[in-house]
Scaffold this active site. Structure first.
Site: not given
Ligand code: ASP
Length: 358
Positions: A42, A55, A88, A121-122, A194, A315
């Site tokens: 992103t 996007y 990602s 971020t993924d 995340k 357990e």
């Molecule tokens: N789907 C995006 C990625 O991981 C989300 C992001 O970058 O925030 O590339």
């Protein structure tokens, strides 16, 4: 790319031209060199308008990313390379191996002070943890990302990028393992996760806490990394490495053994259970897992719960069933460690030791 950033870039260049070229040259040569490796995400995403949720990741190239944050040029001499340009969610072994081998080449160069990787971020926590285990230098390797695309109102990417460059250029970042800088926080690769699908403050290091903070390039260090990493790691990859398949199976109410058996049938050499609570699962699922472990598939119990440890023999009788407890690693990072561990051994006791140490 937002025209706002390009406009501010032009303004910076005009203002810069008024200064003495000798001063600019002196400053440029004394700055550390940071290489930026762009993978997409992103932070390199673009939308048709600045107030829309939809996007596309990976639209903006590394040169545009660098041009969008001219302020970072005061922190470091930068050059960029495009490793990939993908969301990602599409991160894969080919890009991982390319990234790791390139980072190892760069950090061996005397003129390179540090590396910044822009990423989605993924799966950033998986890539960061993988690099934490296979890059071989005390020099800073810093990943950064954004929750909002570069065209969004209040895009978070430019400041995250600026802060990541500040950390990568900082001598005190050395020896802290691979770092992730997002939203003013400096996370260790093994601790961050995340926690929100959309919030800018999505990343937390919920158990062991932050390595530090960074506000407009001003850094505060709190601690070193948890676990063996980089130069103390036993793991390495090169361009010919083929990582073994490891699947994650999530535990639920009424779980049976079908997905565990399906993973093994698909060729998984290891299975990570995203267990309920302390890495638990139904008796039926546990029987299926133990049967696969007996056949030589390495079985790791992790947890679908966001925080806390998965303890050995709590357990579940891990000793008797030949299972591995993930301790502090969540399922996705357990999978990364298990894939690397399987390059060396299939012995659950040795692999448990890796989970203790990393
Ligand atoms: N789907 C995006 C990625 O991981 C989300 C992001 O970058 O925030 O590339």
């Amino acid at each position: 790319m937002s025209t706002r950033y390009l406009r501010s870039l032009s303004l910076m260049l005009l203002l810069g031209a008024a200064g003495s070229s000798a001063r600019v040259l002196a400053q440029a040569t004394s700055l550390p060199t940071v290489v930026v490796l762009a993978t997409g995400g992103t932070i390199a995403g673009a939308a048709a308008s600045d107030v829309q949720a939809g996007y596309t990741s990976g639209k903006v190239g590394v040169d545009q990313l660098l041009a969008a944050v001219p302020q970072a040029k005061k922190l470091a001499n930068m050059r960029g390379e495009q490793i990939s340009n993908i969301g990602s969610q599409d991160m894969n072994d080919e890009v991982w191996i390319k990234l790791a081998t390139r980072i190892n080449e760069l950090v061996a160069m005397p003129d390179v002070a540090g590396v910044v990787i822009t990423h989605g971020t993924d799966t950033i926590e998986e890539t960061a943890y993988f690099l934490n285990l296979v890059t071989k230098s005390r020099k800073p390797v810093v990943l950064t990302a954004a929750m909002r695309p570069s065209t969004a109102l209040s895009a978070d990417g430019p400041l995250n990028f600026y802060n990541a460059v500040a950390v990568a250029a900082n001598k005190d970042a050395a020896g802290r393992g691979v770092l992730v800088v997002v939203n003013d926080w400096i996370h260790g690769a093994s601790s961050l996760t995340k926690t929100s699908t959309t919030a800018v403050q999505t990343f937390l290091s919920p158990v062991s806490g932050l390595i530090g903070t960074v506000a407009y390039g001003e850094i505060e260090w709190y601690r070193g990394p948890v676990g063996k990493n980089t130069v103390t790691s036993d793991f390495s990859v090169d361009k010919n490495t083929v990582l073994p398949r490891v699947d994650i199976v999530m535990a639920t109410e009424n779980m049976d053994g079908a997905l565990i058996d399906a993973a093994a049938a698909a060729g998984a050499k290891g299975i990570v259970i995203a267990g309920v609570g302390n890495g638990n699962m139904t008796k039926t699922a546990l029987d299926a897992l133990a049967a696969q472990a007996k056949k030589g598939v390495v079985a790791v119990r992790s947890s679908r719960v966001t925080t806390g440890q998965v303890g050995r023999n709590v357990e579940v009788d891990d000793d008797k069933l030949g299972l591995v407890a993930s301790l502090g690693l969540n399922p996705q990072k357990s999978r990364v460690l298990l894939r690397l561990a399987l390059l060396k051994t299939t012995d659950p006791k040795t692999i448990q030791r890796y989970f203790d140490e990393y």
